[in-house]
Every structure is written in C-alpha cells, then in structure tokens.
Scaffold this active site. Structure first.
Site, PDB file in Angstrom:
ATOM      1  N   PHE A 116       0.860  -1.189   0.000  1.00  0.00           N
ATOM      2  CA  PHE A 116       0.000   0.000   0.000  1.00  0.00           C
ATOM      3  C   PHE A 116       0.891   1.233   0.000  1.00  0.00           C
ATOM      4  O   PHE A 116       1.760   1.377   0.854  1.00  0.00           O
ATOM      5  CB  PHE A 116      -0.924   0.021   1.218  1.00  0.00           C
ATOM      6  CG  PHE A 116      -1.887   1.179   1.165  1.00  0.00           C
ATOM      7  CD1 PHE A 116      -3.023   1.118   0.359  1.00  0.00           C
ATOM      8  CD2 PHE A 116      -1.640   2.348   1.872  1.00  0.00           C
ATOM      9  CE1 PHE A 116      -3.897   2.199   0.275  1.00  0.00           C
ATOM     10  CE2 PHE A 116      -2.517   3.429   1.797  1.00  0.00           C
ATOM     11  CZ  PHE A 116      -3.647   3.356   0.992  1.00  0.00           C
ATOM     12  N   ASP A 163       9.167   2.730   1.489  1.00  0.00           N
ATOM     13  CA  ASP A 163       7.974   3.425   1.968  1.00  0.00           C
ATOM     14  C   ASP A 163       7.866   3.166   3.468  1.00  0.00           C
ATOM     15  O   ASP A 163       7.423   2.101   3.896  1.00  0.00           O
ATOM     16  CB  ASP A 163       6.740   2.919   1.222  1.00  0.00           C
ATOM     17  CG  ASP A 163       5.460   3.599   1.710  1.00  0.00           C
ATOM     18  OD1 ASP A 163       5.495   4.266   2.769  1.00  0.00           O
ATOM     19  OD2 ASP A 163       4.429   3.448   1.032  1.00  0.00           O
ATOM     20  N   LYS A 179       2.705   9.547   8.206  1.00  0.00           N
ATOM     21  CA  LYS A 179       1.859   9.269   9.368  1.00  0.00           C
ATOM     22  C   LYS A 179       2.305   9.893  10.707  1.00  0.00           C
ATOM     23  O   LYS A 179       1.743  10.891  11.116  1.00  0.00           O
ATOM     24  CB  LYS A 179       1.634   7.766   9.493  1.00  0.00           C
ATOM     25  CG  LYS A 179       0.721   7.247   8.362  1.00  0.00           C
ATOM     26  CD  LYS A 179       0.145   5.890   8.635  1.00  0.00           C
ATOM     27  CE  LYS A 179      -1.012   5.564   7.721  1.00  0.00           C
ATOM     28  NZ  LYS A 179      -0.657   5.025   6.403  1.00  0.00           N
TER      29      LYS A 179
HETATM   30  C1  LIG Z   1      -0.911   5.254   5.008  1.00  0.00           C
HETATM   31  C2  LIG Z   1       0.122   4.847   4.042  1.00  0.00           C
HETATM   32  C3  LIG Z   1       0.330   5.557   2.848  1.00  0.00           C
HETATM   33  C4  LIG Z   1      -0.575   6.689   2.405  1.00  0.00           C
HETATM   34  O1  LIG Z   1      -0.513   7.773   3.268  1.00  0.00           O
HETATM   35  P1  LIG Z   1      -1.646   8.903   3.143  1.00  0.00           P
HETATM   36  O2  LIG Z   1      -1.211   9.939   4.136  1.00  0.00           O
HETATM   37  O3  LIG Z   1      -2.937   8.256   3.476  1.00  0.00           O
HETATM   38  O4  LIG Z   1      -1.614   9.400   1.751  1.00  0.00           O
HETATM   39  C5  LIG Z   1       1.381   5.180   2.041  1.00  0.00           C
HETATM   40  N1  LIG Z   1       2.186   4.154   2.368  1.00  0.00           N
HETATM   41  C6  LIG Z   1       2.011   3.441   3.496  1.00  0.00           C
HETATM   42  C7  LIG Z   1       2.955   2.339   3.817  1.00  0.00           C
HETATM   43  C8  LIG Z   1       0.967   3.754   4.368  1.00  0.00           C
HETATM   44  O5  LIG Z   1       0.781   3.025   5.471  1.00  0.00           O
END
Ligand SMILES: *Cc1c(COP(=O)(O)O)cnc(C)c1O
Length: 404
Positions: free
Chosen positions: A141, A226, A255
């Site tokens: 994700f 990420d 986050k």
């Molecule tokens: C939450 C998340 C995102 C997206 O972040 P947003 O602030 O919702 O755009 C991207 N990568 C990972 C691993 C995430 O957990």
C-alpha cells in the site's frame, strides 16, 4: 465571537461526506494521551493511534505548545519563500538518517508520488528514458493517487479509474527469486515497505531486504523504502530499515511525522537529488511552517533513547497480553509485526470477523484496527502508559468473547 455550533451526529456523516469511508458508530470529540471521549462522554482506550499517526498520544503537551506558539507566529508562506521550521526539521532528519536532501509534502501518498517521479526522472536523466520499470509487491500500500494506487499491490484500489501509469510490475512480497525473475537494466526502482502495514502487518525478512539492495546495485536501480507507516519510531528504531542494516536511496515518511498534524517527507541522497531543478516538482503546502514546527517537536521527542527503547518494552507487554487472551480463547494464529506495529492474525475459523471484532471492541471501550479481513492491527501511542495497555487488553478480551 464564535457562533453557536451546529449540532452534528454520526448520522450526519451519511448525508454530507463522500461515501468512501465506513466510520465507527461513535464520534470522538476529545483525546488526552491514550484516552479518547465520544459525544456521549463515553471513554475509550486508543490502540489505533489514528492509524499509526498519533505516536505521542492525543494532545501531547509539547506538541500543543509548539502548535500554539507557531500558530501565533507564522502559518504559511508557500515555497516562493523558505522558512525556519522547515530548514530546522530537514536538518534534523538529515542528521538522524542516511539522507542528504529532503522534500516536504502533506500526506504519505504525496511523498510517495514524489519518490516514484524522482526515481523515474533520475533514471531518465542519468541512464536512459527507457529505464522506467518499477518493481513493487502484492498487497503493498502506497497511497491513493493514481500513480501510488498503481504501484500499490491491491488492484481493488486501482481498478475503475481509467488507464494506469504503465511499466509497473508486481511480485510476491518476501520472494527474492520472483524479483530476480523480473528485474533488468530497464528497472529504475524497487519500491517496498520494510513492514507491510495495510497488507497485514508483515515484516520483510532480512534476506529479502538485503537481496533487494544487492539487486538494485547490480541493475543501477534505486531502492525506495515506503516508511510512511513503519517510520518515526513505530518499529522501535527511528526507521524500520535500521533493523536490516540496509540503506535506501529514497525513503518516505508521513503518518507519525507530525504526531497528528498533516505533514510528510521524502528523503534522499545528494546524488539522486542532483537531477532535480526548480519547477520540476512541488506542492503549495509542503514544508509549511506550522506543520514543520510540530513535526520538529515530534521528532525531538521520538528520536530519543527513552522513547525508542520504551517501544520494545511496550511491545512485550502487548504480546504477553495477547498470548494470554489466545490461551483463553484460542483465537490467534500468530502475533507479528515489529515494535508497536502489531498484527494479531486470526485463526482460519475466525477469518472475516475482523470488522465485527472492531465494532465489539468499540462497544467495550477500546479502539483497534484491522489490516484486511484476517488481521487485528494495533498501532498505539509509542508512549502509552502500561496501565492503559493492561486496561485496554482487558476490554479487548471482553469484546472478543462476545464475537467468537
Ligand atoms: C498510510 C500509508 C500511505 C498513504 O498515506 P496517506 O497519508 O494516506 O496518503 C502510504 N504508504 C504506506 C505504507 C501507508 O501506510
């Protein structure tokens, strides 16, 4: 002064908000540390942390103080002007990591969008315009923009929005042979979460992470990590890749970076950054002084031995408590994750009950998360009080009994 506030309830949601979420039936109105209260004054223990965001709990006094002080000083200038909080935060992120350059944005998706564009741009400038292949992983994700859902490994999030960005290949996570089979000299980047969050709280194996680094080196590809969910102390280290002794070329964080204030960052090296020039990429709000001031305070607090070592002892308390629950109720297949990103995998006979368990937990006064239909996810404050862990787990156990 303030006009009388319009009365709103959970049912207002169904009439005014785009129906892309299915929020819980209660409306939180106040938070302090790891406790939250709803409109009726009912109290909850928060094991969800706003999905790994409120790493210092709700309304941490130091964050409140910074927000108030910066709120009375300077909110926004745009990137036509730089500002002191952004310069300080970037300097501190660089001092704490592999990075030499920082780009600020406002969400995880936006930081990843910048990362993927940079990876392609770097390859095009330094190597060849045909070096555009991105290798990513099933169940990954990376956010909700069209590029980030396309790199993400869940087609249900990317289908139905027209043509997707091309030249993106997905292979199974933790399967180095599958990566070897698709990587070539046209590959510009491998994009990976060191711990898949939304995909089920699944850590990468050390052999996999090391192997990805080596494959990137062999093919002049960039390793893009990420760490939007796994970063900022969540794993017990400032960034989860430190557990693996693997250095990325690009890393994204969001986050927990602002502890609840929207802010994200993409970190990279001088070499990769060197292809960029004014006008190639940007965002109006990115690096806004209000966001960067709050994030600077969050980083100052999180990046200390006290907070980071406290993550491991709290994890132990959670894992012990979850094992006790399992001994009584025979509900979990496995407890996984790292630090305070905890996945409790449901036994096959309970798969599909995650949503019911979330609802029952809320009724019993504890906020939890799922990650898919078979994993209960906990991402509490990194400084949650041990007493709150004990009390919250007791409420969780009582809730589980009503669902199983
Ligand atoms: C939450 C998340 C995102 C997206 O972040 P947003 O602030 O919702 O755009 C991207 N990568 C990972 C691993 C995430 O957990």
């Amino acid at each position: 002064m303030t006009a009388e506030k319009m009365a709103v309830t959970r049912s207002t949601f169904d009439n005014v908000i785009l129906p892309v979420y299915a929020p819980a039936q209660f409306v939180p109105v106040k938070g302090k540390g790891s406790r939250v209260w709803d409109q009726q004054g009912k109290e909850y223990i928060d094991f969800s942390g706003g999905i790994a965001v409120t790493a210092l709990g709700h309304c941490h006094p130091a964050l409140v103080e910074t927000l108030k002080a910066q709120g009375e000083t300077l909110w926004h200038t745009s990137n036509v002007f730089t500002n002191e909080p952004a310069l300080r935060l970037a300097s501190k992120l660089i001092a704490a990591t592999f990075a030499e350059r920082v780009f600020f944005a406002n969400s995880g998706a936006e930081a990843n969008e910048a990362a993927f564009k940079l990876a392609r741009y770097y390859a095009a400038k330094r190597h060849s315009p045909y070096k555009s292949k991105i290798i990513a992983f099933h169940n990954a994700f990376h956010g909700r923009t069209l590029f980030t859902v396309s790199v993400g490994g869940q087609p249900k999030y990317s289908d139905g929005f027209g043509p997707k960005p091309a030249d993106i290949v997905h292979v199974p996570f933790n399967d180095l042979a599958a990566v070897k089979a698709v990587i070539d000299d046209h590959t510009c980047a491998i994009v990976v979460e060191p711990i898949q969050g939304e995909g089920g709280v699944m850590p990468a194996t050390p052999a996999f992470m090391n192997g990805l680094r080596e494959l990137c080196n062999q093919h002049n590809a960039l390793l893009v990590l990420d760490e939007v969910q796994s970063g900022m102390g969540r794993s017990g280290k400032l960034f989860a890749h430190e557990h693996y002794d693997v250095q990325p070329d690009i890393l994204t964080t969001a986050k927990a970076l602002g502890g609840g204030f929207p802010v994200s960052a993409m970190l990279t090296t001088n070499e990769v950054a060197s292809v960029m020039a004014p006008g190639v990429h940007g965002t109006t709000y990115g690096g806004n002084p209000l966001a960067c001031a709050v994030a600077e305070t969050a980083l100052d607090i999180i990046n200390t031995p006290e907070v980071l070592s406290g993550v491991e002892s709290r994890r132990q308390q959670f894992v012990d408590g979850l094992k006790q629950i399992d001994a009584a109720l025979d509900v979990f297949e496995e407890i996984r994750g790292k630090g305070l990103l905890i996945g409790a995998v449901l036994k096959p006979q309970h798969v599909g009950k995650a949503r019911d368990i979330l609802n029952a937990a809320a009724e019993h006064g504890v906020m939890i998360l799922n990650a898919g239909t078979d994993v209960i996810r906990l991402a509490p404050s990194l400084v949650i009080e041990p007493g709150d862990i004990t009390e919250g787990l007791a409420r969780f156990a009582a809730a589980l009994k009503t669902v199983l």
